[in-house]
Every structure is written in C-alpha cells, then in structure tokens.
Design an enzyme around this catalytic site. Structure first.
Site, PDB file in Angstrom:
ATOM      1  N   ARG A 228       1.722  -1.146  -4.805  1.00 53.22           N
ATOM      2  CA  ARG A 228       0.872  -2.145  -5.309  1.00 53.22           C
ATOM      3  C   ARG A 228       0.214  -1.559  -5.944  1.00 53.22           C
ATOM      4  NH1 ARG A 228       3.793  -5.170  -6.621  1.00 53.22           N
ATOM      5  NH2 ARG A 228       4.576  -7.159  -6.070  1.00 53.22           N
ATOM      6  N   HIS A 276       4.659  -0.297 -14.186  1.00 50.98           N
ATOM      7  CA  HIS A 276       5.615  -1.633 -13.471  1.00 50.98           C
ATOM      8  C   HIS A 276       7.304  -1.975 -13.947  1.00 50.98           C
ATOM      9  CE1 HIS A 276       4.193  -4.822 -10.078  1.00 50.98           C
ATOM     10  NE2 HIS A 276       5.643  -4.746 -10.001  1.00 50.98           N
TER      11      HIS A 276
HETATM   12  P1  NDP Z   1       9.457  -5.733   3.092  1.00 51.00           P
HETATM   13  O1  NDP Z   1       9.025  -6.781   3.085  1.00 51.00           O
HETATM   14  O2  NDP Z   1      11.009  -6.305   2.769  1.00 51.00           O
HETATM   15  O3  NDP Z   1       9.164  -4.305   3.319  1.00 51.00           O
HETATM   16  C1  NDP Z   1       7.733  -4.353   3.822  1.00 51.00           C
HETATM   17  C2  NDP Z   1       7.734  -2.811   5.333  1.00 51.00           C
HETATM   18  O4  NDP Z   1       6.639  -2.573   4.910  1.00 51.00           O
HETATM   19  C3  NDP Z   1       8.496  -3.329   6.555  1.00 51.00           C
HETATM   20  O5  NDP Z   1       9.139  -2.147   6.566  1.00 51.00           O
HETATM   21  C4  NDP Z   1       6.961  -3.315   7.167  1.00 51.00           C
HETATM   22  O6  NDP Z   1       7.212  -3.137   8.161  1.00 51.00           O
HETATM   23  C5  NDP Z   1       5.946  -2.000   6.432  1.00 51.00           C
HETATM   24  N1  NDP Z   1       4.974  -2.980   6.498  1.00 51.00           N
HETATM   25  C6  NDP Z   1       4.402  -3.997   6.218  1.00 51.00           C
HETATM   26  N2  NDP Z   1       3.041  -3.683   7.040  1.00 51.00           N
HETATM   27  C7  NDP Z   1       2.547  -2.538   7.266  1.00 51.00           C
HETATM   28  C8  NDP Z   1       1.446  -1.867   7.888  1.00 51.00           C
HETATM   29  N3  NDP Z   1       0.438  -2.264   7.835  1.00 51.00           N
HETATM   30  N4  NDP Z   1       1.772  -0.992   8.417  1.00 51.00           N
HETATM   31  C9  NDP Z   1       2.952  -0.297   8.387  1.00 51.00           C
HETATM   32  N5  NDP Z   1       3.792  -1.112   7.890  1.00 51.00           N
HETATM   33  C10 NDP Z   1       3.989  -1.789   7.412  1.00 51.00           C
HETATM   34  O7  NDP Z   1       9.318  -5.772   1.437  1.00 51.00           O
HETATM   35  P2  NDP Z   1      10.178  -4.820   0.357  1.00 51.00           P
HETATM   36  O8  NDP Z   1      10.811  -3.333   0.521  1.00 51.00           O
HETATM   37  O9  NDP Z   1      11.165  -5.953  -0.310  1.00 51.00           O
HETATM   38  O10 NDP Z   1       9.140  -4.779  -0.575  1.00 51.00           O
HETATM   39  C11 NDP Z   1       8.177  -3.597  -0.703  1.00 51.00           C
HETATM   40  C12 NDP Z   1       7.037  -3.673  -2.021  1.00 51.00           C
HETATM   41  O11 NDP Z   1       7.666  -2.340  -3.049  1.00 51.00           O
HETATM   42  C13 NDP Z   1       6.835  -5.026  -2.088  1.00 51.00           C
HETATM   43  O12 NDP Z   1       5.634  -5.629  -1.407  1.00 51.00           O
HETATM   44  C14 NDP Z   1       6.315  -4.569  -3.335  1.00 51.00           C
HETATM   45  O13 NDP Z   1       4.959  -4.603  -3.245  1.00 51.00           O
HETATM   46  C15 NDP Z   1       6.774  -3.334  -3.791  1.00 51.00           C
HETATM   47  N6  NDP Z   1       7.830  -3.585  -4.764  1.00 51.00           N
HETATM   48  C16 NDP Z   1       7.904  -2.794  -6.145  1.00 51.00           C
HETATM   49  C17 NDP Z   1       8.956  -2.846  -7.058  1.00 51.00           C
HETATM   50  C18 NDP Z   1       8.444  -2.277  -8.573  1.00 51.00           C
HETATM   51  O14 NDP Z   1       9.085  -3.093  -9.953  1.00 51.00           O
HETATM   52  N7  NDP Z   1       7.687  -1.567  -8.567  1.00 51.00           N
HETATM   53  C19 NDP Z   1       9.936  -4.014  -7.068  1.00 51.00           C
HETATM   54  C20 NDP Z   1       9.604  -4.294  -5.980  1.00 51.00           C
HETATM   55  C21 NDP Z   1       8.805  -4.324  -5.090  1.00 51.00           C
HETATM   56  P3  NDP Z   1       8.389  -3.626   9.518  1.00 51.00           P
HETATM   57  O15 NDP Z   1       9.746  -3.132   9.174  1.00 51.00           O
HETATM   58  O16 NDP Z   1       7.844  -3.009  10.917  1.00 51.00           O
HETATM   59  O17 NDP Z   1       7.464  -5.205   9.155  1.00 51.00           O
HETATM   60  C1  OXD Z   2       7.653  -6.670  -7.382  1.00 51.42           C
HETATM   61  C2  OXD Z   2       9.441  -7.226  -8.493  1.00 51.42           C
HETATM   62  O1  OXD Z   2       7.553  -7.532  -6.210  1.00 51.42           O
HETATM   63  O2  OXD Z   2       9.159  -6.205  -9.503  1.00 51.42           O
HETATM   64  O3  OXD Z   2       6.558  -6.155  -8.173  1.00 51.42           O
HETATM   65  O4  OXD Z   2       9.870  -7.545  -7.584  1.00 51.42           O
END
Ligand code: NDP
Ligand code: OXD
Length: 313
Positions: A228, A276
């Site tokens: 983000r 994005h």
């Molecule tokens: P998940 O919820 O599956 O994974 C999140 C990961 O972040 C987990 O491994 C979690 O740790 C880790 N995490 C969360 N908080 C912390 C912290 N404080 N310190 C360290 N690690 C942390 O999310 P996704 O993989 O599905 O997606 C991740 C992000 O990618 C989304 O939230 C979104 O913002 C972004 N995204 C962007 C897109 C784009 O087109 N640019 C498309 C899709 C997603 P733990 O495993 O220990 O819980």
């Molecule tokens: C996001 C998505 O979370 O595209 O950015 O899924």
C-alpha cells in the site's frame, strides 16, 4: 437476497464492469444493486466494496457480511463508524497470485539485470557492458509471508534468488530464510539486495518503508512496493535515492491514487510507476469467489478469508 455493490463505477473501469456483469449473469436470482441506488436500506444483507465512504455501512441495519473487492481491507477498516460485529472477507484468488508472481518477478529481473541503466545508455546511444549481477547472490527480502508473499517467495526461489521473508508470527518455509517480529526486522534486512513489500497496511506497518529501514539495507538496494502507498514515507525514498542507499524503486501503490499529475515520482528516472495493477485478478474467477462466499454466508457455512479485526488483516 440483496447485495449492494458499493463502488464508484466508471465506464473506463472495464475490470469492474465485467465483474458486475458476470455476477448478474451467474446469479440472476440475487438482487445486485449499485450504489447509490440501494433502495430500502433494511433490505441490504451483503455489501461488496473497496473504499466505502465513511459512515456508509451504518445505513444498513440488517447487514450480515462485508466483502472486500481487494485483498487489502485497510480502506474498509478506516471507517470510524464501521459496525463492529459484521464479518469482513477479503479477496483471495489464484489469478491474483499468478499476476503478483508475474509483476514482482518482472520488477526483480529489471533491477537484477540492470534494465533501467541500459535504458539510460540507450537514450545516449551508448553500447556498454555492465557486469551481470548473479541471481544466486542477489538476495530478495519479502515483507509479508501471507497468501501473496509466500507464493512470490517460492517462485523467486525457483528462479535461483536467495529468499528472505519477514512476517508477524514465526514461520518455517523450505528454502526461505524466515524472520519475524520487530526484533528481527533489521537482521532480515541486512543482506537484502531488493525488498518487496507485500504487507497489509495496519497501525504496525504504516510508514515501514522509511529512512530507518532503508539504512539497514546494503547500499544500492532496490525497493518494490506492491503493498500500500501508506507503507512508504515518500520524502524518505527521495532522500535514499539521492544518497544512493536505494538505487531504484518500482512502485505500484501510492498514498494518493491516482498519483497527482505534479507528483515528483512521475518524472524520476530512478522510479518505475504503475497504476495499482500488480494483481487485480481475472474478473470471471473473482466473480466465482464472490458467489462462493455469498453462498457460504447464506448457508451459515464458515467464511474462508475472513479477516481478524484485532490485527487489521
Ligand atoms: P495476507 O493477509 O495473506 O498476508 C499478510 C502478511 O503480512 C502475513 O504474512 C502477515 O504475518 C504479515 N504481517 C502483517 N502484519 C505484520 C507485521 N506487523 N509485521 C510483520 N509481518 C506482518 O495478505 P496477502 O498476501 O493476500 O496481501 C498482502 C497485501 O498486498 C494486501 O493487504 C494488499 O495491501 C496488497 N495487495 C496489493 C495488490 C496490488 O495490486 N498492488 C493486490 C493484492 C494485494 P503473519 O503470517 O505472521 O500473519
Ligand atoms: C488490493 C487488491 O488489495 O488489488 O490492492 O486486491
């Protein structure tokens, strides 16, 4: 059943328009309504949204489920008046995983094979060889080892990059050097030639891509932000680029989207800007995932991918 699609629809957003058409075609017996024409508020049971206006969710007294149109839910959670007893489900799909693999692999290879430098040479018609940086000594660090981070980590490992991953809770992943928690963050960073942010934005991760983080990387490291915009302190990136601490950055997400026309990132040759688009997913597959969640909610079955509000993801 009435489902409200609470998004701003524009004729140019083909992804969204195809998705809405697909939902209506697949389930003609569900009454899909488009914001702001939602009819009687008490009829709305499910809201599909990405960035609801503050207070919108409070209008629906019989709301049972909020479905995010993205993998991240931070914009939904930002609403101070969000009802606190409604489950929130985020979007997870195989096509998003594949697209994220493609995007991050592309960015890592652009940096490892020095494509931005070759483009600069091309502009001045210079035929010059730059040493090839070996993939096996180009460690990639992934912030976030969740659905997408883990998928990307495994694929980059197969190409030959040493991979480090950082998460909130401890993990053991074959072939990935895993770190967790704030106390291991700098240790995680110290060998990463490139970092990829695949974290959700939460109070703990907002602003994590900052001067302090950049200075814990080896000099001349690369940044890929697909998490983000709020993860990045933008002036800190410009300072780190000027000092050479960060060599280049590939950014898909921004604090303000669309990126304002006068933003310095647009014209900075050290920064790749994309709007994005890293992983929107395929509309047909997303429609199927949404309909599956609607069915689970109707039948009272457990909801896959419901977020834990305590952690904000
Ligand atoms: P998940 O919820 O599956 O994974 C999140 C990961 O972040 C987990 O491994 C979690 O740790 C880790 N995490 C969360 N908080 C912390 C912290 N404080 N310190 C360290 N690690 C942390 O999310 P996704 O993989 O599905 O997606 C991740 C992000 O990618 C989304 O939230 C979104 O913002 C972004 N995204 C962007 C897109 C784009 O087109 N640019 C498309 C899709 C997603 P733990 O495993 O220990 O819980
Ligand atoms: C996001 C998505 O979370 O595209 O950015 O899924």
């Amino acid at each position: 059943m009435v489902v409200l699609i609470l998004v701003e629809t524009k004729p140019t957003n083909t992804w969204l328009n195809i998705l809405i058409a697909q939902l209506k075609k697949e389930q003609p017996n569900i009454d899909f309504r488009l914001w702001p024409e939602y009819g009687k508020p008490e009829e709305i049971e499910i809201v599909l949204t990405a960035w609801p206006p503050p207070g919108a969710m409070q209008k629906f007294p019989n709301l049972k489920l909020i479905m995010s149109l993205g993998a991240g839910v931070n914009r939904i959670l930002e609403d101070p008046d969000l009802p606190d007893n409604i489950p929130i489900v985020r979007l997870v799909s195989e096509s998003k995983r594949l697209q994220m693999i493609e995007y991050v692999t592309m960015a890592v290879l652009v940096f490892q094979r020095r494509l931005l430098e070759y483009q600069a040479l091309q502009r001045s018609q210079r035929w010059e060889y730059l040493p090839v940086q070996d993939a096996t000594s180009f460690t990639v660090g992934i912030l976030g080892l969740g659905d997408l981070g883990l998928t990307v980590a495994k694929k980059l490992k197969l190409i030959g990059f040493p991979i480090r991953g950082w998460s909130r809770t401890p993990k053991i992943v074959a072939g990935v050097e895993c770190f967790h928690g704030q106390e291991q963050f700098k240790l995680f960073l110290n060998k990463c030639r490139a970092i990829v942010c695949l974290l959700p934005v939460t109070p703990q991760t907002e602003g994590i891509l900052c001067q302090d983080t950049f200075s814990a990387l080896p000099p001349g490291a690369y940044l890929i932000n697909v998490g983000r915009g709020k993860h990045l302190i933008e002036p800190d990136l410009l300072t780190a680029l000027d000092s050479g601490q960060i060599a280049s950055a590939c950014l898909d997400v921004f604090d303000t989207e669309p990126l304002p026309v006068d933003h310095p990132f647009w014209s900075d040759p050290r920064i790749i800007v994309t709007p994005h688009i890293a992983a929107p997913g395929r509309s047909d597959e997303i429609a199927a995932a949404i309909l599956d969640t609607i069915n689970c909610s109707r039948m009272g079955r457990p909801l896959k991918y419901a977020i834990d509000r305590r952690w904000g993801y």
